[in-house]
Design a protein around this motif. Structure first.
Motif, PDB file in Angstrom:
ATOM      1  N   TYR A  43      10.001  -0.375   8.049  1.00  0.00           N
ATOM      2  CA  TYR A  43       8.907   0.355   8.273  1.00  0.00           C
ATOM      3  C   TYR A  43       8.111   0.235   9.771  1.00  0.00           C
ATOM      4  CZ  TYR A  43       9.080   0.720   3.568  1.00  0.00           C
ATOM      5  OH  TYR A  43       9.583   0.902   2.015  1.00  0.00           O
ATOM      6  N   CYS A  50       1.249   2.196   6.796  1.00  0.00           N
ATOM      7  CA  CYS A  50       2.295   1.797   5.991  1.00  0.00           C
ATOM      8  C   CYS A  50       2.488   2.422   4.635  1.00  0.00           C
ATOM      9  CB  CYS A  50       2.020   0.347   5.667  1.00  0.00           C
ATOM     10  SG  CYS A  50       0.806  -0.190   4.515  1.00  0.00           S
ATOM     11  N   PRO A  51       3.633   2.415   3.908  1.00  0.00           N
ATOM     12  CA  PRO A  51       3.965   3.176   2.686  1.00  0.00           C
ATOM     13  C   PRO A  51       2.799   2.915   1.748  1.00  0.00           C
ATOM     14  CG  PRO A  51       5.820   2.251   3.519  1.00  0.00           C
ATOM     15  CD  PRO A  51       4.813   1.502   4.390  1.00  0.00           C
ATOM     16  N   ALA A  52       2.026   1.867   1.743  1.00  0.00           N
ATOM     17  CA  ALA A  52       1.057   1.412   0.260  1.00  0.00           C
ATOM     18  C   ALA A  52      -0.017   2.344   0.753  1.00  0.00           C
ATOM     19  CB  ALA A  52       0.894  -0.134   0.604  1.00  0.00           C
ATOM     20  N   THR A  68       4.834  -6.525  -1.418  1.00  0.00           N
ATOM     21  CA  THR A  68       5.361  -5.144  -2.145  1.00  0.00           C
ATOM     22  C   THR A  68       4.241  -5.317  -3.157  1.00  0.00           C
ATOM     23  OG1 THR A  68       7.500  -5.571  -1.532  1.00  0.00           O
ATOM     24  CG2 THR A  68       6.867  -4.309  -3.624  1.00  0.00           C
ATOM     25  N   HIS A  75       7.382   0.921 -10.362  1.00  0.00           N
ATOM     26  CA  HIS A  75       7.354   1.540  -9.075  1.00  0.00           C
ATOM     27  C   HIS A  75       6.489   1.066  -7.816  1.00  0.00           C
ATOM     28  CE1 HIS A  75       7.745   4.557 -12.444  1.00  0.00           C
ATOM     29  NE2 HIS A  75       9.051   4.644 -11.759  1.00  0.00           N
ATOM     30  N   ALA A  77       5.551  -0.013  -3.419  1.00  0.00           N
ATOM     31  CA  ALA A  77       5.518   0.352  -2.266  1.00  0.00           C
ATOM     32  C   ALA A  77       5.288  -0.985  -1.580  1.00  0.00           C
ATOM     33  CB  ALA A  77       4.210   1.388  -1.801  1.00  0.00           C
ATOM     34  N   ASP A  78       5.823  -1.155  -0.134  1.00  0.00           N
ATOM     35  CA  ASP A  78       5.523  -2.161   0.524  1.00  0.00           C
ATOM     36  C   ASP A  78       4.242  -1.806   1.469  1.00  0.00           C
ATOM     37  OD1 ASP A  78       7.945  -3.313  -0.263  1.00  0.00           O
ATOM     38  OD2 ASP A  78       9.140  -2.862   1.557  1.00  0.00           O
ATOM     39  N   GLY A  79       3.557  -2.842   1.815  1.00  0.00           N
ATOM     40  CA  GLY A  79       2.527  -2.657   2.671  1.00  0.00           C
ATOM     41  C   GLY A  79       1.951  -3.827   3.419  1.00  0.00           C
TER      42      GLY A  79
END
Length: 119
Positions: A43, A50-52, A68, A75, A77-79
């Motif tokens: 990322y 970020c993806p979170a 994470t 399910h 997301a990293d963040g």
């Protein structure tokens, strides 16, 4: 004196220690089962978020991707810690795990911050 420590070669003698050992086993299993969800270094944290991050959240990241966040169905997301705490606060049964490259205490800080934001 009762043996309160669970060891791989033998079980602990107290019910509380056995329960604790079982919780640790479940945590290790849960963490191992989510390994494919954790992709270190993929990322770009210099980007907007970020993806979170929620799609409607315009705030930038406040640090590197370090944890994470997983929901009850694994399910996730990293963040960064900031966005991960916001995401965790909105989940029921959510969990947070520090990535191997995370600073010490990252998951605890996210968990505590999410507790203050519960909706």
């Amino acid at each position: 004196m009762a043996d309160l420590v669970a060891r791989p070669d033998r079980a602990a003698s107290s019910a509380r220690a056995r329960t604790l050992a079982e919780l640790h086993r479940q945590c290790r299993e849960d963490y191992a089962s989510t390994a494919p969800l954790r992709h270190r270094g993929q990322y770009d944290t210099s980007a907007r978020a970020c993806p979170a991050t929620f799609p409607t959240d315009p705030t930038p990241c406040r640090g590197p991707v370090s944890v994470t966040v997983l929901d009850a169905h694994n399910h996730g997301a990293d963040g960064c810690e900031y966005h991960a705490a916001r995401l965790l606060a909105h989940l029921k049964g959510g969990r947070v795990y520090a990535l191997p490259t995370a600073p010490d205490g990252a998951a605890i800080r996210v968990f505590q911050a999410a507790g203050g934001e519960r909706r």
